[in-house]
Each structure stands twice: as structure tokens, then as C-alpha cells.
Write a protein that holds these residues in place. Sequence first.
Motif, PDB file in Angstrom:
ATOM      1  N   THR A 188       3.871  -3.871  -5.906  1.00 22.50           N
ATOM      2  CA  THR A 188       3.348  -4.136  -6.857  1.00 22.50           C
ATOM      3  C   THR A 188       3.604  -5.563  -7.474  1.00 22.50           C
ATOM      4  OG1 THR A 188       5.024  -3.368  -8.299  1.00 22.50           O
ATOM      5  CG2 THR A 188       3.093  -1.727  -7.893  1.00 22.50           C
ATOM      6  N   GLU A 189       4.782  -5.832  -7.287  1.00 19.33           N
ATOM      7  CA  GLU A 189       5.119  -7.379  -7.698  1.00 19.33           C
ATOM      8  C   GLU A 189       4.329  -8.398  -6.667  1.00 19.33           C
ATOM      9  OE1 GLU A 189       9.489  -7.410  -7.357  1.00 19.33           O
ATOM     10  OE2 GLU A 189       9.569  -6.970  -9.505  1.00 19.33           O
ATOM     11  N   LEU A 190       4.105  -8.045  -5.268  1.00 25.16           N
ATOM     12  CA  LEU A 190       3.427  -8.971  -4.498  1.00 25.16           C
ATOM     13  C   LEU A 190       2.004  -9.103  -4.909  1.00 25.16           C
ATOM     14  CD1 LEU A 190       5.210  -7.759  -1.241  1.00 25.16           C
ATOM     15  CD2 LEU A 190       5.703 -10.004  -2.139  1.00 25.16           C
ATOM     16  N   ILE A 191       1.591  -7.942  -5.365  1.00 26.25           N
ATOM     17  CA  ILE A 191      -0.014  -7.824  -5.735  1.00 26.25           C
ATOM     18  C   ILE A 191      -0.013  -8.774  -6.709  1.00 26.25           C
ATOM     19  CG2 ILE A 191      -1.890  -6.301  -6.562  1.00 26.25           C
ATOM     20  CD1 ILE A 191      -0.640  -4.128  -4.637  1.00 26.25           C
ATOM     21  N   LYS A 192       0.663  -8.800  -7.681  1.00 24.62           N
ATOM     22  CA  LYS A 192       0.680  -9.397  -8.963  1.00 24.62           C
ATOM     23  C   LYS A 192       0.564 -11.135  -8.694  1.00 24.62           C
ATOM     24  CE  LYS A 192       2.543  -6.185 -12.312  1.00 24.62           C
ATOM     25  NZ  LYS A 192       3.936  -5.867 -13.161  1.00 24.62           N
ATOM     26  N   LEU A 193       1.196 -11.400  -7.518  1.00 27.34           N
ATOM     27  CA  LEU A 193       1.380 -12.909  -7.119  1.00 27.34           C
ATOM     28  C   LEU A 193      -0.151 -13.199  -6.905  1.00 27.34           C
ATOM     29  CD1 LEU A 193       4.150 -12.919  -4.889  1.00 27.34           C
ATOM     30  CD2 LEU A 193       4.054 -13.811  -7.138  1.00 27.34           C
ATOM     31  N   ASN A 194      -1.114 -12.546  -6.380  1.00 26.27           N
ATOM     32  CA  ASN A 194      -2.545 -12.697  -6.209  1.00 26.27           C
ATOM     33  C   ASN A 194      -2.618 -13.904  -5.062  1.00 26.27           C
ATOM     34  OD1 ASN A 194      -5.561 -12.269  -6.419  1.00 26.27           O
ATOM     35  ND2 ASN A 194      -5.547 -13.846  -7.991  1.00 26.27           N
ATOM     36  N   ASN A 195      -1.653 -14.029  -4.244  1.00 22.64           N
ATOM     37  CA  ASN A 195      -1.507 -15.140  -3.205  1.00 22.64           C
ATOM     38  C   ASN A 195      -1.050 -14.646  -2.024  1.00 22.64           C
ATOM     39  OD1 ASN A 195      -0.696 -17.337  -1.836  1.00 22.64           O
ATOM     40  ND2 ASN A 195      -0.865 -18.743  -3.540  1.00 22.64           N
TER      41      ASN A 195
ATOM     42  N   SER B 275     -13.028   0.880   6.775  1.00 22.24           N
ATOM     43  CA  SER B 275     -13.764   1.880   6.479  1.00 22.24           C
ATOM     44  C   SER B 275     -13.240   2.203   5.057  1.00 22.24           C
ATOM     45  CB  SER B 275     -13.417   3.122   7.302  1.00 22.24           C
ATOM     46  OG  SER B 275     -11.923   3.443   7.347  1.00 22.24           O
ATOM     47  N   GLY B 276     -14.158   2.976   4.274  1.00 21.87           N
ATOM     48  CA  GLY B 276     -14.250   3.225   2.730  1.00 21.87           C
ATOM     49  C   GLY B 276     -12.927   3.921   2.522  1.00 21.87           C
ATOM     50  N   SER B 277     -12.354   4.654   3.174  1.00 14.55           N
ATOM     51  CA  SER B 277     -11.078   5.415   3.037  1.00 14.55           C
ATOM     52  C   SER B 277      -9.721   4.324   2.606  1.00 14.55           C
ATOM     53  CB  SER B 277     -10.676   6.360   4.015  1.00 14.55           C
ATOM     54  OG  SER B 277     -10.280   5.838   5.280  1.00 14.55           O
ATOM     55  N   MET B 278     -10.183   3.065   3.123  1.00 13.82           N
ATOM     56  CA  MET B 278      -9.203   2.266   2.904  1.00 13.82           C
ATOM     57  C   MET B 278      -8.881   1.731   1.570  1.00 13.82           C
ATOM     58  SD  MET B 278      -7.296   1.744   5.473  1.00 13.82           S
ATOM     59  CE  MET B 278      -6.549   0.306   5.317  1.00 13.82           C
ATOM     60  N   ASN B 279      -9.882   2.120   0.627  1.00 13.45           N
ATOM     61  CA  ASN B 279      -9.743   2.024  -0.894  1.00 13.45           C
ATOM     62  C   ASN B 279      -9.010   2.862  -1.822  1.00 13.45           C
ATOM     63  OD1 ASN B 279     -11.624  -0.421  -0.905  1.00 13.45           O
ATOM     64  ND2 ASN B 279     -13.315   0.961  -0.518  1.00 13.45           N
ATOM     65  N   TYR B 280      -8.580   3.974  -0.875  1.00 15.32           N
ATOM     66  CA  TYR B 280      -7.739   4.854  -1.698  1.00 15.32           C
ATOM     67  C   TYR B 280      -6.623   4.072  -2.259  1.00 15.32           C
ATOM     68  CZ  TYR B 280      -4.283   8.826  -2.374  1.00 15.32           C
ATOM     69  OH  TYR B 280      -3.513   9.586  -2.840  1.00 15.32           O
TER      70      TYR B 280
ATOM     71  N   HIS C 210      -5.155  -3.027   0.104  1.00 12.25           N
ATOM     72  CA  HIS C 210      -4.300  -4.353  -0.400  1.00 12.25           C
ATOM     73  C   HIS C 210      -2.878  -4.051   0.196  1.00 12.25           C
ATOM     74  CE1 HIS C 210      -4.387  -7.437  -3.864  1.00 12.25           C
ATOM     75  NE2 HIS C 210      -3.627  -7.676  -2.988  1.00 12.25           N
ATOM     76  N   TYR C 211      -2.564  -2.954   0.278  1.00 13.85           N
ATOM     77  CA  TYR C 211      -1.104  -2.799   1.132  1.00 13.85           C
ATOM     78  C   TYR C 211      -1.244  -3.031   2.440  1.00 13.85           C
ATOM     79  CZ  TYR C 211       3.324  -0.795   2.399  1.00 13.85           C
ATOM     80  OH  TYR C 211       4.661  -0.202   2.822  1.00 13.85           O
ATOM     81  N   CYS C 212      -2.449  -2.958   3.140  1.00 13.87           N
ATOM     82  CA  CYS C 212      -2.415  -3.395   4.604  1.00 13.87           C
ATOM     83  C   CYS C 212      -2.649  -4.950   4.640  1.00 13.87           C
ATOM     84  CB  CYS C 212      -3.669  -2.555   5.178  1.00 13.87           C
ATOM     85  SG  CYS C 212      -3.039  -0.872   5.423  1.00 13.87           S
ATOM     86  N   LYS C 213      -3.189  -5.640   3.713  1.00 12.53           N
ATOM     87  CA  LYS C 213      -3.604  -6.701   3.791  1.00 12.53           C
ATOM     88  C   LYS C 213      -2.258  -7.578   3.724  1.00 12.53           C
ATOM     89  CE  LYS C 213      -8.251  -7.276   1.462  1.00 12.53           C
ATOM     90  NZ  LYS C 213      -8.979  -7.910   0.520  1.00 12.53           N
TER      91      LYS C 213
ATOM     92  N   ALA D 115     -11.811  -9.897   2.878  1.00  9.41           N
ATOM     93  CA  ALA D 115     -12.040  -8.524   3.504  1.00  9.41           C
ATOM     94  C   ALA D 115     -12.387  -7.166   2.443  1.00  9.41           C
ATOM     95  CB  ALA D 115     -11.043  -7.914   4.477  1.00  9.41           C
ATOM     96  N   GLU D 116     -13.547  -6.552   2.643  1.00 11.25           N
ATOM     97  CA  GLU D 116     -13.771  -5.592   1.598  1.00 11.25           C
ATOM     98  C   GLU D 116     -14.019  -4.011   2.572  1.00 11.25           C
ATOM     99  OE1 GLU D 116     -16.809  -6.454  -0.841  1.00 11.25           O
ATOM    100  OE2 GLU D 116     -16.006  -8.171  -2.152  1.00 11.25           O
ATOM    101  N   ALA D 117     -13.684  -2.996   1.924  1.00 11.78           N
ATOM    102  CA  ALA D 117     -13.765  -1.995   2.863  1.00 11.78           C
ATOM    103  C   ALA D 117     -14.890  -0.934   2.470  1.00 11.78           C
ATOM    104  CB  ALA D 117     -12.515  -1.071   2.782  1.00 11.78           C
TER     105      ALA D 117
END
Length: 286
Positions: free
Chosen positions: A4-11, A85-90, A99-102, A150-152
Motif C-alpha cells: 500500500t505504501e508503494l502504491i501511494k508513491l504513484n511512481n 485479462s479482466g480478472s487482474m482487476n480483482y 497493480h501488485y503485478c506491475k 497497461a490496463e486489464a
Amino acid sequence: MLTTELIKLNNLQLAGRLVSEEVMLGIHGSKRSGIGTEFEQYRHYEPGDDPKRIDWKLYARTQKHLVRESSTESNLHIRFVLDLSGSMNYQEKSVSRLHYCKLLLASLAYLGYRQSDQMSLYALQNGNLQTLVPAGKQSFQRILYSLEKAEASGPWKNSNPKFPEFQQKQKEVIVFASDFLQASDEWLKLIQNIANPRRDIVIFQVLGEEEVNFDLKGFYRFRDLETQQEIELQAEAIKEEFKTASLAYLKNLEEALRIPNVNLIRITLNEPIARVITESLKKRKL
């Protein structure tokens, strides 16, 4: 560092660097770069660097201690494959699988960049393999950019996934980041089709705790993220049946992927990415 902290960096570049530095604290390896004949880049001076490598002319202009760094090109090619695929938006607890996989692939790409490995990026979507970034100069920055964009969406169904891009028999590593959930055997067939003695395949199967444990109560409207079909069910009524089927699928998949040079790494969205990478590197060098 928490996801969650890594995501907040938005970088992605900064997040990948932070994770890779955390990984390198625990794993020591020789970097196939240093003082060479071909200039590659500048980087900030770090304690332990030879002061002779500082570009003093550049310092006179910028007042920054920058080190000239060159590298010897690696013989290793790392192909990153992202499931779109769409299930990656879970999503669970504000962390989406995509986002985790990115973040995971960006961190691995940063490690590959430090090792001067050749790298490329592919996406699996709508039954097709897309080459997002071919191997070449500046592939690291292009990989980060492509991951950001990238978008799923949609399904990934292919009854016989044979892709020319993966038919070479060169020494390489292919890294998959996916939930590895399949309608039939499309994922398994893909791995079987591309496995060969000169290729290491690392599969990061990223799942949510609720996907596995299904600790839900009450009525829920469940939506298929690939087909968008919805159904309303009472969680308690299907819990045991769901868990039995889920555990059986995961067990059968694990057994089916006991293929030479194929390594399945199953993780959940709450696991710190640095720890995931550290453990995978201890088992098999990427």
C-alpha cells in the motif's frame, strides 16, 4: 515496505528501486557492470565508489557528484509477461492484483537493469500475445512506461496458445505475473508449449486471501471480471463447495506444473513484494 505504501508513491520507477534495494540488502551478487569501455549512464555517487569515477567536469557544471557507469552486456534475456485479462482487476484492501503485478515486474526489471540483462515485456489479453517492449536499448525505461499504461479487460482464452515469439531456444528466463486462473487448460497448455531445457520459467501466481479462504458472510453479488456476468448468492451456502473446488484446482495446477525448469510461486496480495522476490531468488536465480 508495504505494498500500500508503494502504491501511494504513484511512481513505478521509484517503487521498483526501493524494492530492489531492499532485496539487494539480503542477497549479494556480482553486478555484470562497472568500469568498462562503453559509456551507459550517469548515477549518483554512493559510499564505496572509487572517487576517480566521478565526472569532475560535470560536477563543475551541476555541483552533483555523478559517476560514469558502463556495462558488459549480459547474455541473459528476461522476458516479462503480464496477464491483462479482466480478472487482474480483482482487488482486496485497496490493492488490485494488476497493480501488485506491475510493482512486482517493475522491481524485477530494476534488478535486471542493475545486472545489465536484456529485457522485454509482453502482455496476454483477448487470447493474444502482445509485444509491448522488445529487447533493446532503453528497454528498462520503456518497460516501466508500458507497465504504467497497461490496463486489464476482457477474457484470455486460447485453446492452443502457441506464439512464434516464444519458439526460440535461446538461454532465457520468462517471468509470468498472473492469477493463473483458467477456464479450461489454456495456461497449462501455454507453459507446456514453451517449456524447453534452455529456458527457465518463473510463474508468480498472485491471489487474494479472500479468493482462497472465502471468509464471507451474507448475500453478495458476484461479478465475473472478464465476462461481466453477475450472480447473487449467499456466501455461507457455497463456501464449502467453493473452497473444495478452489483447493483442488490449485493442487492439480501445482502438480501439472511439475515440469523441468518451471517454478510456480504462489503468493497473496498482502505479501511484501521485496520478501516475495528475495525468497524466489534464493530458490532460483532470475
